[in-house]
Design a protein around this motif. Structure first.
Motif, PDB file in Angstrom:
ATOM      1  N   ILE A  81      24.030  37.597  17.550  1.00  0.00           N
ATOM      2  CA  ILE A  81      23.583  38.284  16.334  1.00  0.00           C
ATOM      3  C   ILE A  81      22.109  38.008  16.051  1.00  0.00           C
ATOM      4  CG2 ILE A  81      23.869  38.374  13.824  1.00  0.00           C
ATOM      5  CD1 ILE A  81      26.949  37.989  14.407  1.00  0.00           C
ATOM      6  N   GLN A 116      29.201  42.097   9.658  1.00  0.00           N
ATOM      7  CA  GLN A 116      28.561  40.773   9.665  1.00  0.00           C
ATOM      8  C   GLN A 116      28.641  40.140   8.290  1.00  0.00           C
ATOM      9  OE1 GLN A 116      24.471  41.074  10.884  1.00  0.00           O
ATOM     10  NE2 GLN A 116      24.975  41.407  13.017  1.00  0.00           N
ATOM     11  N   THR A 159      27.248  44.368  17.370  1.00  0.00           N
ATOM     12  CA  THR A 159      25.831  44.022  17.458  1.00  0.00           C
ATOM     13  C   THR A 159      25.298  44.319  18.857  1.00  0.00           C
ATOM     14  OG1 THR A 159      26.051  42.337  15.748  1.00  0.00           O
ATOM     15  CG2 THR A 159      24.210  42.086  17.250  1.00  0.00           C
TER      16      THR A 159
END
Length: 185
Positions: free
Chosen positions: A97, A133, A166
């Motif tokens: 990430i 997220q 991601t």
């Protein structure tokens, strides 16, 4: 520059040291309190974008600051959580990430220099990735992993799903930029 969407973005940045401080307090409710602060900050991410569109209050300052604020709060949260979840299992999605955010930020800056920023503009998948997220991080912040291991595993699973999205969004951005990246001088 001083409009409501930009003020909300600045608020998100101002909440970061408060969020970090609360997370490290020797207090029984620190998990829920830090998750609540993070949740407020995440909510301002959605709200500032909505208001900028609804009120037609886009500014260059806001366009610059909004993604910076997002990256700062997500990276701060992931680094703090990595300390609490000091395992390779947690380090992998954290690395994916944070690493993706650095790569895509650099890619967008470079494409903007070429006058082709729109080819790497934020996509719907990027918005879904960010939402997932934020949810995963909020879940992980809200619970004590020792006291609630099942909820912690669910939070880590959500983080892995966010990390997969991601990577997927990064591939899409790199694919869009590939014609420029692969040019031979």
């Amino acid at each position: 520059m001083w409009n409501l969407p930009n003020i909300l973005t600045l608020l998100r940045i101002a909440l970061i040291p408060i969020f970090i401080g609360v997370f490290y307090l020797p207090w029984e409710w620190r998990h829920l309190a830090s998750a609540a602060i993070f949740g407020v900050a995440a909510g301002t991410d959605w709200l500032d974008g909505y208001l900028a569109r609804k009120l037609d209050q886009f500014t260059p300052f806001g366009a610059f600051l909004d993604p910076v604020a997002d990256k700062l709060i997500v990276a701060s949260a992931l680094v703090m959580l990595l300390e609490e979840h000091a395992t390779l299992l947690f380090a992998l999605p954290t690395l994916v990430i944070i690493g993706r955010e650095i790569v895509i930020s650099a890619l967008r800056e470079w494409m903007a220099e070429l006058g082709k920023r729109t080819s790497v503009a934020v996509s719907y998948l990027g918005k879904v990735k960010t939402t997932l997220q934020m949810i995963a991080i909020a879940v992980l912040l809200a619970i004590d992993p020792v006291a609630h291991p099942i909820l912690d595993h669910m939070g880590v699973a959500l983080l892995y799903l966010a990390a997969i999205l991601t990577l997927w969004s990064m591939i899409i951005y790199l694919k869009a930029a590939w014609p420029e990246l692969s040019k031979v001088p």
